[in-house]
Design an enzyme around this catalytic site. Sequence first.
Site, PDB file in Angstrom:
ATOM      1  N   ASP A   1       0.960  -1.482   0.026  1.00 19.43           N
ATOM      2  CA  ASP A   1       0.146  -0.433  -0.262  1.00 19.43           C
ATOM      3  C   ASP A   1       1.169   1.268  -0.004  1.00 19.43           C
ATOM      4  O   ASP A   1       1.958   1.115   0.737  1.00 19.43           O
ATOM      5  CB  ASP A   1      -1.284  -0.332   1.126  1.00 19.43           C
ATOM      6  N   GLY A   2       0.292   2.858  -0.814  1.00 19.21           N
ATOM      7  CA  GLY A   2       1.399   3.941  -0.468  1.00 19.21           C
ATOM      8  C   GLY A   2       1.651   4.191  -2.228  1.00 19.21           C
ATOM      9  O   GLY A   2       2.760   5.040  -2.094  1.00 19.21           O
TER      10      GLY A   2
ATOM     11  N   ARG B   1       0.269   7.264  -2.682  1.00 18.38           N
ATOM     12  CA  ARG B   1       1.059   8.879  -1.482  1.00 18.38           C
ATOM     13  C   ARG B   1       1.967   8.873  -1.918  1.00 18.38           C
ATOM     14  O   ARG B   1       2.312  10.067  -1.677  1.00 18.38           O
ATOM     15  CB  ARG B   1       0.653   7.995  -0.165  1.00 18.38           C
ATOM     16  N   TRP B   2       2.670   7.822  -2.683  1.00 20.41           N
ATOM     17  CA  TRP B   2       4.262   7.916  -3.058  1.00 20.41           C
ATOM     18  C   TRP B   2       3.964   9.284  -3.609  1.00 20.41           C
ATOM     19  O   TRP B   2       5.118   9.766  -4.308  1.00 20.41           O
ATOM     20  CB  TRP B   2       5.413   6.740  -3.325  1.00 20.41           C
TER      21      TRP B   2
ATOM     22  N   GLU C   1     -12.131  -4.533  -3.897  1.00 26.19           N
ATOM     23  CA  GLU C   1     -13.009  -3.274  -3.947  1.00 26.19           C
ATOM     24  C   GLU C   1     -11.993  -1.783  -5.321  1.00 26.19           C
ATOM     25  O   GLU C   1     -12.910  -1.082  -4.780  1.00 26.19           O
ATOM     26  CB  GLU C   1     -13.005  -2.745  -2.370  1.00 26.19           C
ATOM     27  N   ASN C   2     -11.116  -2.557  -5.320  1.00 25.94           N
ATOM     28  CA  ASN C   2     -10.224  -1.496  -6.238  1.00 25.94           C
ATOM     29  C   ASN C   2     -10.771  -1.384  -7.426  1.00 25.94           C
ATOM     30  O   ASN C   2     -10.702  -1.169  -8.433  1.00 25.94           O
ATOM     31  CB  ASN C   2      -8.863  -2.082  -6.631  1.00 25.94           C
TER      32      ASN C   2
ATOM     33  N   ARG D   1     -11.690   2.259  -8.122  1.00 22.68           N
ATOM     34  CA  ARG D   1     -11.063   2.886  -8.600  1.00 22.68           C
ATOM     35  C   ARG D   1     -11.327   3.175  -9.775  1.00 22.68           C
ATOM     36  O   ARG D   1     -11.818   3.462 -10.997  1.00 22.68           O
ATOM     37  CB  ARG D   1      -9.651   2.988  -8.416  1.00 22.68           C
TER      38      ARG D   1
ATOM     39  N   ARG E   1       2.293  -4.742   6.063  1.00 20.79           N
ATOM     40  CA  ARG E   1       1.663  -3.599   5.740  1.00 20.79           C
ATOM     41  C   ARG E   1       2.005  -2.566   5.235  1.00 20.79           C
ATOM     42  O   ARG E   1       2.502  -1.956   6.234  1.00 20.79           O
ATOM     43  CB  ARG E   1      -0.330  -3.798   6.003  1.00 20.79           C
TER      44      ARG E   1
END
Length: 251
Positions: free
Chosen positions: A18-19, A22-23, A65-66, A69, A186
Site C-alpha cells: 500500500d501507498g 501517496r508516494w 474493492e479496487n 477506482r 502492510r
Amino acid sequence: MVNLVPEKLPKHVAIIMDGNGRWAKQRAMNRIRGHQEGAESVREVVRTTRELGIPWLTLYAFSEENWRRPRYEVNALMKLLKRFVRAELEEMLQNGIRLQSIGRVHKLPQDVQKVLQEAEKKTASNRDTVLTLALSYGGRQEMTDAITAIVRSAEKGEVTSGSITEELIEKSLYTRGMPDPDLLIRTSGECRVSNFLLWQLAYTEIYLTPTLWPDFRKEEYLKALEEYQRRERRFGATGEQVAGAKGRWEL
Ligand code: IPE
Ligand code: IPE
Ligand code: MG
C-alpha cells in the site's frame, strides 16, 4: 546489519502493498507513476524471498474493492500487471518460481487473464518459491465462494452438517493447499487488513511500517523479517510451554 536465522524464517509471507498513490502525490506525480515504482519493489521483494529460500510469498495486488477506482487507474493497473508478468517470466523460470493467482480472476480483462494463465502454466513445475498474486481478491468473497461450494456438495449429498470441519473449509478456499501466512506486512502506515486473507490470518504475525510501498525495498524487507524472528508465537498456549518445547510443541 540485519541478523537473520535461516531456521527461523517464515515459510509464508503475505504483503498488503500500500501507498503507491501517496508516494506519487508527495512528488507531485500521477498515481500511475507510484504504481510503476511499486512494481520495482515487487521485483526486489520477490528476488529476496527466493534468495532467502522462503517457499511462499503472497502479494495483494488488486482487491475486489479496487474496482471502485477511476477507470483510467484500473486500466493502468491491469496494463502494468500484464507487463510485469511478461517481463518477469524469464527470471521466474530461471529461479524456480511458480506463479499462481487467487481471487475472482475471471473478472480481469481477457488479455491479462491469458498472460497470467500462460505464465502459470510455464512455471507450474517450479518448486522453490510459490508467488501468489491476489487479484480481484477479497476475503469475504472467498468465504462466500467457499460456502457456495460446500452447499453445492451438500445438495449432492456429499457433505452433511456433521461433516463440516476446518479442513473442509480450508479445502474450499482459494488458498487450498497453501500454509497460512506466518508474517503479514502492510506498508504505508495503515492499520487494517482491508479484506485480505480473513480466514488465513488467524495466527499470523503482523508487521506494520509507515514506509510507502515504492520505498519498500530489500533492506526494509529484511528489517521486517528480523522483527518477525523476535516475535514469540504462542497459538493460545503459554510462553513457558513454548519456551519448554523449543518451538517444536504441537497443539
Ligand atoms: C496500493 O497503493 C496499490 C493498490 C491498491 C493497487 P494505493 O494505490 O492504494 O496507494 P495509496 O493508498 O492511495 O497511497
Ligand atoms: C489494499 O489497499 C489493497 C491492495 C494493496 C491491493 P487499499 O489501498 O485498496 O486499501 P484501503 O482502501 O486503504 O483499505
Ligand atoms: Mg491504498
